[in-house]
Enzyme design. Structure first.
Site, PDB file in Angstrom:
ATOM      1  N   GLN A  97       0.810  -1.221   0.000  1.00  0.00           N
ATOM      2  CA  GLN A  97       0.000   0.000   0.000  1.00  0.00           C
ATOM      3  C   GLN A  97       0.840   1.266   0.000  1.00  0.00           C
ATOM      4  OE1 GLN A  97      -1.555  -1.185   4.047  1.00  0.00           O
ATOM      5  NE2 GLN A  97      -1.460   1.000   4.442  1.00  0.00           N
TER       6      GLN A  97
ATOM      7  N   CYS B 196      -5.214   0.463   3.466  1.00  0.00           N
ATOM      8  CA  CYS B 196      -5.294  -0.948   3.866  1.00  0.00           C
ATOM      9  C   CYS B 196      -6.685  -1.529   3.666  1.00  0.00           C
ATOM     10  CB  CYS B 196      -4.904  -1.076   5.336  1.00  0.00           C
ATOM     11  SG  CYS B 196      -5.939  -0.090   6.434  1.00  0.00           S
TER      12      CYS B 196
ATOM     13  N   HIS C 208      -6.468  -1.266  11.391  1.00  0.00           N
ATOM     14  CA  HIS C 208      -5.807  -1.758  10.184  1.00  0.00           C
ATOM     15  C   HIS C 208      -6.642  -2.865   9.548  1.00  0.00           C
ATOM     16  CE1 HIS C 208      -2.630  -2.475   7.392  1.00  0.00           C
ATOM     17  NE2 HIS C 208      -2.248  -3.622   7.901  1.00  0.00           N
TER      18      HIS C 208
ATOM     19  N   ASN D  48      -1.106  -9.358   4.642  1.00  0.00           N
ATOM     20  CA  ASN D  48      -0.992  -7.920   4.889  1.00  0.00           C
ATOM     21  C   ASN D  48      -0.666  -7.216   3.568  1.00  0.00           C
ATOM     22  OD1 ASN D  48      -0.878  -5.483   6.226  1.00  0.00           O
ATOM     23  ND2 ASN D  48       0.779  -6.072   7.620  1.00  0.00           N
TER      24      ASN D  48
END
Ligand SMILES: *[C@@H]1O[C@H](CO)[C@@H](O)[C@H](O)[C@H]1NC(C)=O
Ligand SMILES: *[C@@H]1O[C@H](CO)[C@@H](O)[C@H](O)[C@H]1NC(C)=O
Ligand SMILES: *[C@@H]1O[C@H](CO)[C@@H](O)[C@H](O)[C@H]1NC(C)=O
Length: 344
Positions: free
Chosen positions: A137, A143, A281, A301
């Site tokens: 990102q 996110c 997140h 992630n």
């Protein structure tokens, strides 16, 4: 806003205020060896600063982070930290740059169906080809878009057998207003709503990621590489239901990633005393399993492959607190490709 675990705050207290401790630790950290370590790290990261002032300021931060890393790694924990690419950032800086999930704080759905069938003991959607490579990102709080897109890529592959990398930038640029705010944060559920309303989403290569807020290219809104029929919430604070859904498809979750242990995570199963549960997140659960008796969630992630386990983190699963480790079971949601799924 920012929460860090109690153990971490004790450590920060020690680093900042307990000079006596620092003196005794100083023996193992000669300034030359620390500078050498810092220089190596800068080289490894391909980093250079524009001024000596910044070099020194960042050195101070690096040093305190490295001392935290070494201390934690000496504690025989089931996870390890490292001086990764975020090692010259204070935890405050890290939080303000990389975290972009704003908890709506109202997802209180309760399970109203019974769990049927057997759930496999472990799952890894990468092995089934339902997970695109790790994305990054960058310095943008997007996110939430990455989390939603990864879940959508998953269900698309599971239903159509085609793994298509889809566009986060379209969501960042075009899904504005109504709560989503590009690099300044947003919600996975609203992203699903946008994708459904738009009739689909285009590919990563058609609408590539920029890492900043751009102007919506409206001519691309009609390019639909994949579509969804809506989304559903996983019952709040129900890791058993989360596991059932993850056994069927990747799921978007929100976690508290604001602690040093998340920032400097290297490998292993991060466990519950090392993060809070202020959700900030968005990530995607793409599986679960058990390692040396410790149950974990396998989480994709969006901080590049040079963070964590090649871009993934494993987070302890099945803890006593129903919110789950880092609040992972609090606000989970997933896109649907069927008219009727699970509880209709
Ligand atoms: C870092 O930048 C300075 C100039 O700002 C330069 O003199 C120095 O050689 C650079 N160091 C590395 C390792 O690139
Ligand atoms: C379960 O929830 C759905 C809405 O998601 C609702 O339509 C249905 O009536 C509920 N079923 C029961 C048994 O409460
Ligand atoms: C928008 O996308 C089209 C292709 O679909 C492209 O030709 C055009 O240059 C893009 N516009 C902008 C402002 O990037």
């Amino acid at each position: 806003m920012k929460t860090i675990s109690r153990l971490e705050s004790v450590w920060i207290f020690l680093v900042r205020f307990c000079f006596v401790c620092m003196m005794s630790r100083a023996s193992s950290y000669s300034s030359e060896s620390m500078i050498r370590r810092y220089d190596n790290w800068l080289e490894q990261q391909g980093k250079n600063y524009t001024s000596t002032d910044e070099w020194e300021m960042r050195f101070g931060i690096y040093q305190s982070n490295v001392q935290f890393v070494d201390y934690m790694n000496s504690q025989n924990l089931p996870f390890r930290l490292t001086d990764n690419k975020f090692a010259d950032l204070t935890n405050e800086e890290f939080n303000s740059i990389y975290l972009g999930y704003r908890s709506p704080g109202r997802l209180t759905q309760r399970r109203n169906f019974t769990l049927e069938g057997s759930i496999p003991a472990s799952m890894d959607w990468r092995r089934k080809g339902a997970v695109t490579p790790i994305k990054d990102q960058g310095k943008c709080g997007s996110c939430w878009a990455f989390s939603a897109v990864a879940a959508m890529e998953g269900i698309t592959q599971i239903r159509t057998k085609k793994l298509i990398s889809l566009s986060e930038q379209e969501i960042v640029d075009c899904d504005v207003g109504g709560g989503n705010n590009g690099c300044n944060g947003g919600f996975m559920t609203k992203a699903f709503k946008y994708i459904h309303k738009n009739g689909g989403l285009t590919t990563e290569s058609d609408y590539p990621y920029l890492g900043r807020n751009g102007v919506c290219n409206k001519s691309k809104l009609e390019h639909h590489a994949a579509s969804i029929t809506g989304y559903k919430l996983v019952s709040a604070n129900d890791e058993t239901e989360l596991q059932l859904i993850v056994a069927n498809q990747p799921v978007s979750v929100a976690v508290d990633a604001s602690g040093y242990s998340f920032q400097l995570y290297s490998e292993g199963v991060l466990f519950s005393s090392y993060c809070g549960k202020t959700l900030n997140h968005g990530v995607t659960v793409i599986g679960y399993g058990k390692d040396k008796g410790r149950k974990y969630w396998l989480v994709k992630n969006s901080w590049g492959t040079d963070w964590g386990e090649d871009g993934y983190i494993r987070i302890e699963r099945g803890i006593r607190d129903p919110s789950g480790t880092c609040g992972i079971a609090m606000e989970a949601s997933f896109p649907t490709l069927d008219r009727c799924l699970y509880n209709c």
